[in-house]
Design a protein around this motif. Structure first.
Motif, PDB file in Angstrom:
ATOM      1  N   ARG A  35       1.183   2.277  15.814  1.00 52.06           N
ATOM      2  CA  ARG A  35       0.355   2.142  14.858  1.00 52.06           C
ATOM      3  C   ARG A  35      -1.036   1.734  15.456  1.00 52.06           C
ATOM      4  O   ARG A  35      -1.212   0.879  16.491  1.00 52.06           O
ATOM      5  CB  ARG A  35       0.427   0.812  13.810  1.00 52.06           C
ATOM      6  CG  ARG A  35      -0.522   0.602  12.922  1.00 52.06           C
ATOM      7  CD  ARG A  35      -0.158  -0.273  11.697  1.00 52.06           C
ATOM      8  NE  ARG A  35      -0.136  -1.602  12.050  1.00 52.06           N
ATOM      9  CZ  ARG A  35      -1.289  -2.302  11.965  1.00 52.06           C
ATOM     10  NH1 ARG A  35      -2.414  -1.990  11.456  1.00 52.06           N
ATOM     11  NH2 ARG A  35      -1.375  -3.497  12.224  1.00 52.06           N
ATOM     12  N   LYS A  58      -0.901   6.717   6.730  1.00 51.95           N
ATOM     13  CA  LYS A  58      -0.080   6.436   5.856  1.00 51.95           C
ATOM     14  C   LYS A  58      -0.911   6.395   4.439  1.00 51.95           C
ATOM     15  O   LYS A  58      -1.567   5.633   4.140  1.00 51.95           O
ATOM     16  CB  LYS A  58       0.488   5.012   6.015  1.00 51.95           C
ATOM     17  CG  LYS A  58       1.702   4.734   5.329  1.00 51.95           C
ATOM     18  CD  LYS A  58       2.431   3.559   6.117  1.00 51.95           C
ATOM     19  CE  LYS A  58       3.962   3.409   5.689  1.00 51.95           C
ATOM     20  NZ  LYS A  58       4.563   2.401   6.214  1.00 51.95           N
ATOM     21  N   GLY A  59      -0.147   7.296   3.635  1.00 45.97           N
ATOM     22  CA  GLY A  59      -0.872   7.528   2.278  1.00 45.97           C
ATOM     23  C   GLY A  59       0.315   6.642   1.112  1.00 45.97           C
ATOM     24  O   GLY A  59       1.021   5.906   1.577  1.00 45.97           O
ATOM     25  N   LYS A  60      -0.093   6.985  -0.013  1.00 45.64           N
ATOM     26  CA  LYS A  60       0.681   5.995  -1.083  1.00 45.64           C
ATOM     27  C   LYS A  60       2.066   6.646  -1.003  1.00 45.64           C
ATOM     28  O   LYS A  60       2.907   5.865  -1.523  1.00 45.64           O
ATOM     29  CB  LYS A  60       0.152   6.386  -2.486  1.00 45.64           C
ATOM     30  CG  LYS A  60      -1.157   5.724  -2.359  1.00 45.64           C
ATOM     31  CD  LYS A  60      -1.664   5.972  -4.154  1.00 45.64           C
ATOM     32  CE  LYS A  60      -3.139   4.998  -4.188  1.00 45.64           C
ATOM     33  NZ  LYS A  60      -4.218   5.871  -4.550  1.00 45.64           N
ATOM     34  N   GLU A  61       2.258   7.820  -0.352  1.00 45.03           N
ATOM     35  CA  GLU A  61       3.622   8.309  -0.503  1.00 45.03           C
ATOM     36  C   GLU A  61       4.410   8.453   0.768  1.00 45.03           C
ATOM     37  O   GLU A  61       5.480   9.370   0.952  1.00 45.03           O
ATOM     38  CB  GLU A  61       3.766   9.497  -1.363  1.00 45.03           C
ATOM     39  CG  GLU A  61       3.514   9.576  -3.126  1.00 45.03           C
ATOM     40  CD  GLU A  61       3.486  10.858  -3.456  1.00 45.03           C
ATOM     41  OE1 GLU A  61       4.411  11.409  -3.574  1.00 45.03           O
ATOM     42  OE2 GLU A  61       2.467  11.186  -3.954  1.00 45.03           O
ATOM     43  N   LYS A  75       2.924  -3.544  11.313  1.00 42.37           N
ATOM     44  CA  LYS A  75       1.717  -4.865  10.910  1.00 42.37           C
ATOM     45  C   LYS A  75       2.242  -6.015  10.938  1.00 42.37           C
ATOM     46  O   LYS A  75       3.614  -6.278  11.165  1.00 42.37           O
ATOM     47  CB  LYS A  75       1.598  -4.582   9.246  1.00 42.37           C
ATOM     48  CG  LYS A  75       0.811  -3.359   8.860  1.00 42.37           C
ATOM     49  CD  LYS A  75       0.164  -3.605   7.354  1.00 42.37           C
ATOM     50  CE  LYS A  75      -0.584  -2.374   7.048  1.00 42.37           C
ATOM     51  NZ  LYS A  75      -0.954  -2.567   5.681  1.00 42.37           N
ATOM     52  N   GLY A  94      -4.349   5.098  -0.062  1.00 39.82           N
ATOM     53  CA  GLY A  94      -3.390   4.297   0.461  1.00 39.82           C
ATOM     54  C   GLY A  94      -3.629   3.243   1.527  1.00 39.82           C
ATOM     55  O   GLY A  94      -5.016   2.799   1.468  1.00 39.82           O
ATOM     56  N   SER A  95      -2.850   2.752   2.433  1.00 39.06           N
ATOM     57  CA  SER A  95      -2.980   1.665   3.014  1.00 39.06           C
ATOM     58  C   SER A  95      -4.238   2.220   4.011  1.00 39.06           C
ATOM     59  O   SER A  95      -4.887   1.215   4.731  1.00 39.06           O
ATOM     60  CB  SER A  95      -2.023   1.319   3.977  1.00 39.06           C
ATOM     61  OG  SER A  95      -1.402   2.066   4.710  1.00 39.06           O
ATOM     62  N   VAL A 128       6.048   1.150  16.779  1.00 41.07           N
ATOM     63  CA  VAL A 128       6.682   1.117  15.594  1.00 41.07           C
ATOM     64  C   VAL A 128       8.088   1.669  15.666  1.00 41.07           C
ATOM     65  O   VAL A 128       8.096   2.594  16.604  1.00 41.07           O
ATOM     66  CB  VAL A 128       6.004   1.450  14.426  1.00 41.07           C
ATOM     67  CG1 VAL A 128       4.741   0.689  14.303  1.00 41.07           C
ATOM     68  CG2 VAL A 128       5.625   2.863  14.456  1.00 41.07           C
ATOM     69  N   SER A 170       6.125  -0.916   9.902  1.00 37.23           N
ATOM     70  CA  SER A 170       4.976  -0.434   9.727  1.00 37.23           C
ATOM     71  C   SER A 170       3.933  -0.714  10.925  1.00 37.23           C
ATOM     72  O   SER A 170       2.844  -0.323  11.003  1.00 37.23           O
ATOM     73  CB  SER A 170       4.225  -1.063   8.450  1.00 37.23           C
ATOM     74  OG  SER A 170       4.329  -2.496   8.735  1.00 37.23           O
ATOM     75  N   TYR A 209      -1.240   6.202  12.538  1.00 36.57           N
ATOM     76  CA  TYR A 209      -0.085   6.237  13.413  1.00 36.57           C
ATOM     77  C   TYR A 209      -0.316   7.348  14.297  1.00 36.57           C
ATOM     78  O   TYR A 209      -0.619   8.680  13.710  1.00 36.57           O
ATOM     79  CB  TYR A 209       1.487   6.337  12.685  1.00 36.57           C
ATOM     80  CG  TYR A 209       1.566   5.128  11.747  1.00 36.57           C
ATOM     81  CD1 TYR A 209       2.141   4.079  12.248  1.00 36.57           C
ATOM     82  CD2 TYR A 209       0.744   4.841  10.532  1.00 36.57           C
ATOM     83  CE1 TYR A 209       2.422   2.865  11.457  1.00 36.57           C
ATOM     84  CE2 TYR A 209       1.157   3.630   9.672  1.00 36.57           C
ATOM     85  CZ  TYR A 209       1.799   2.488  10.285  1.00 36.57           C
ATOM     86  OH  TYR A 209       2.082   1.701   9.654  1.00 36.57           O
ATOM     87  N   GLY A 245       0.678  -1.034  -0.026  1.00 32.68           N
ATOM     88  CA  GLY A 245       0.099  -0.018  -0.038  1.00 32.68           C
ATOM     89  C   GLY A 245       0.604   1.514   0.047  1.00 32.68           C
ATOM     90  O   GLY A 245       0.882   2.166   0.885  1.00 32.68           O
ATOM     91  N   GLY A 246       1.737   1.372  -1.008  1.00 29.56           N
ATOM     92  CA  GLY A 246       2.693   2.419  -1.006  1.00 29.56           C
ATOM     93  C   GLY A 246       4.138   2.307  -0.565  1.00 29.56           C
ATOM     94  O   GLY A 246       4.830   3.105  -0.570  1.00 29.56           O
ATOM     95  N   ASN A 247       4.051   1.379   0.363  1.00 30.99           N
ATOM     96  CA  ASN A 247       5.127   0.896   1.150  1.00 30.99           C
ATOM     97  C   ASN A 247       5.560  -0.565   1.274  1.00 30.99           C
ATOM     98  O   ASN A 247       4.768  -1.251   1.991  1.00 30.99           O
ATOM     99  CB  ASN A 247       4.971   1.456   2.411  1.00 30.99           C
ATOM    100  CG  ASN A 247       4.403   3.018   2.490  1.00 30.99           C
ATOM    101  OD1 ASN A 247       5.029   3.892   2.342  1.00 30.99           O
ATOM    102  ND2 ASN A 247       3.358   2.921   2.626  1.00 30.99           N
TER     103      ASN A 247
END
Lengths: 91, 364
Positions: B229, B273-276, A37, B205-206, B245, A35, B210, A13-15
């Protein structure tokens, strides 16, 4: 064997997940310290991830995997190849 | 003989949207078990007032609401100080902070320590200025437009695109996916919190959330922090569980913000948390409700704040180990109608000492 919880879309997801960030907990959970996760994994997946983190060469990995799980090197090689494809975004 | 510390703390309610007060008290008592804790409350039924545990209070006082202004606040604190001479006050609610900033000279003249946050820093991290702060610090912030009327809210929604969040200036937020929802959400935020309303793009994104709690030294440095997270969320998006984390990129982002603001004291940064990468969606000027979790694993930021306020040497906090996690656990506290009666008169003095857990600091 499957790392079915570590799907590409989940980790990517981008990472992407870095192998060095993965911590195997009690042989059944892969925790990404970066992350946060975590994914339930099978005993054989934990074994392979552990060896990959130790940078075990592929040949040695196949040998130790086949010995550990009592399977032929050919089956072990295929199993590992499928697993590596499955987690190809894990680097 | 050393004088017993007397510390007032607000934000005492631990409901489904828990306030930080009891977590801050519990953390302080880990290092200062004999501190006398005064709860500052806005309601008879704030749950923390009924706790007889180490997060309970020795006495509680009803306070004027923050919108009554700084004069009402200092007047009430003066009344309290006559009974319990206060050494320090730790405000734990966003809406209280502006009054405390305005009263900083008054507190100084009375010898009462309060966090030394400046108005400039406080304003720069507000929701309506967050986008500009992100730009200045080199940190991603979702596109944000500040609106004061319904027409502007609709225009901003069209401009940002659905889905997006509408947020109250200090509290409250809701995801909107259509124009009809914009109207409803805008009116409810205005009715509950007043204007302006902030329209903020939803992060793609995901979508993982966080949170980072930390303590700034006022010179751009970070004295300690803990990043989690969120692994369990309440219906309104609050962390009900979290896992530590260790993400160098996230840490770098936090350090950039604190450096830019020269932040003094406690803060909570919220990211999605986004795509970038991580995008900053909010910065709260206080400890979060989960602040006692890091305290239990060696990163006791509220106790460090007390040390800072007392001008004592502040040792850097221990780094929180990734994988340590918390799950919130709600309990039923027993109270009595007599406590409500007493508190409705303005104050409540607890006869029984809280069941202090001695030496709660983790042993190395």
């Amino acid at each position: 064997m499957s790392a079915n919880r570590i799907r590409k879309e989940e980790v990517n997801g981008g990472n992407a997940v870095h192998l060095s960030n993965l911590k195997i907990v009690n042989g059944c959970l892969a925790f990404d310290v970066c992350s946060g996760k975590f994914h339930r994994i099978s005993e054989s997946a934990a074994f392979v991830i552990g060896e990959l983190k130790r940078q075990t060469p592929l040949g040695a990995l196949i040998t130790s995997y086949s010995q550990c799980f009592g399977i032929s090197p050919a089956i072990a090689a295929r199993d590992i190849e499928l697993f590596m494809n499955d987690i190809s975004v894990v680097r | 003989m050393t004088k017993q510390l007397c510390i007032a703390v607000s934000g005492m309610h631990r409901g489904d949207n828990p306030q930080p007060g009891p977590a801050v008290i519990r953390s302080i008592r880990r290092r200062y078990p004999s501190a006398q804790i005064i709860g500052l409350s806005y309601d008879l039924l704030e749950s923390g007032l009924f706790s007889k545990s180490d997060d309970g209070v020795d006495a509680a006082f009803l306070m004027p609401f923050p919108n009554k202004g700084p004069d009402a606040l200092i007047e009430r604190l003066d009344e309290i100080s006559e009974i319990y001479p206060l050494d320090m006050v730790i405000p734990c609610l966003d809406s209280e902070i502006p009054n405390y900033i305005e009263l900083s000279d008054e507190f100084k003249s009375r010898g009462i320590k309060t966090p030394l946050l400046t108005k400039k820093s406080f304003d720069r991290r507000s929701k309506d200025n967050l986008f500009q702060l992100g730009k200045a610090a080199g940190v991603r912030v979702p596109r944000t437009i500040v609106v004061s009327d319904l027409m502007a809210a609709h225009r901003a929604s069209e401009e940002i695109g659905f889905p997006l969040f509408l947020k109250g200036k200090q509290y409250g937020a809701g995801l909107v996916t259509s124009s009809a929802e914009v109207t409803h959400m805008f009116h409810s935020l205005m009715a509950a919190w007043g204007g302006p309303v902030i329209a903020q793009s939803a992060v793609g994104g995901s979508g993982d959330e966080y949170d980072v709690v930390g303590l700034g030294d006022g010179r751009g440095g970070l004295l300690g922090s803990c990043a989690i997270r969120k692994i369990m969320l309440t219906s309104n998006g609050k962390a009900f569980g979290g896992i530590v984390v260790a993400d160098p990129a996230l840490q770098e982002t936090v350090e950039k913000i604190i450096k830019k603001l020269k932040w003094w004291g406690p803060f909570e940064l919220e990211f999605v948390k986004g795509k970038e990468g991580h995008e900053l969606i909010e910065m709260n000027p206080r400890f979060p409700a989960w602040t006692d979790f890091p305290s239990q694993i060696g990163c006791n930021l509220p106790a460090m704040l007390v040390d800072m306020l007392l001008s004592r040497p502040v040792a850097p906090a221990r780094v929180c180990e990734p994988g340590r996690m918390f799950i919130r656990h709600n309990l039923d506290l027993v109270g009595d109608i007599s406590q409500l009666a007493e508190l409705s008169g303005g104050s409540l003095i607890n006869d029984a000492q809280p069941n202090l857990l001695q030496s709660l600091e983790p042993v190395n």
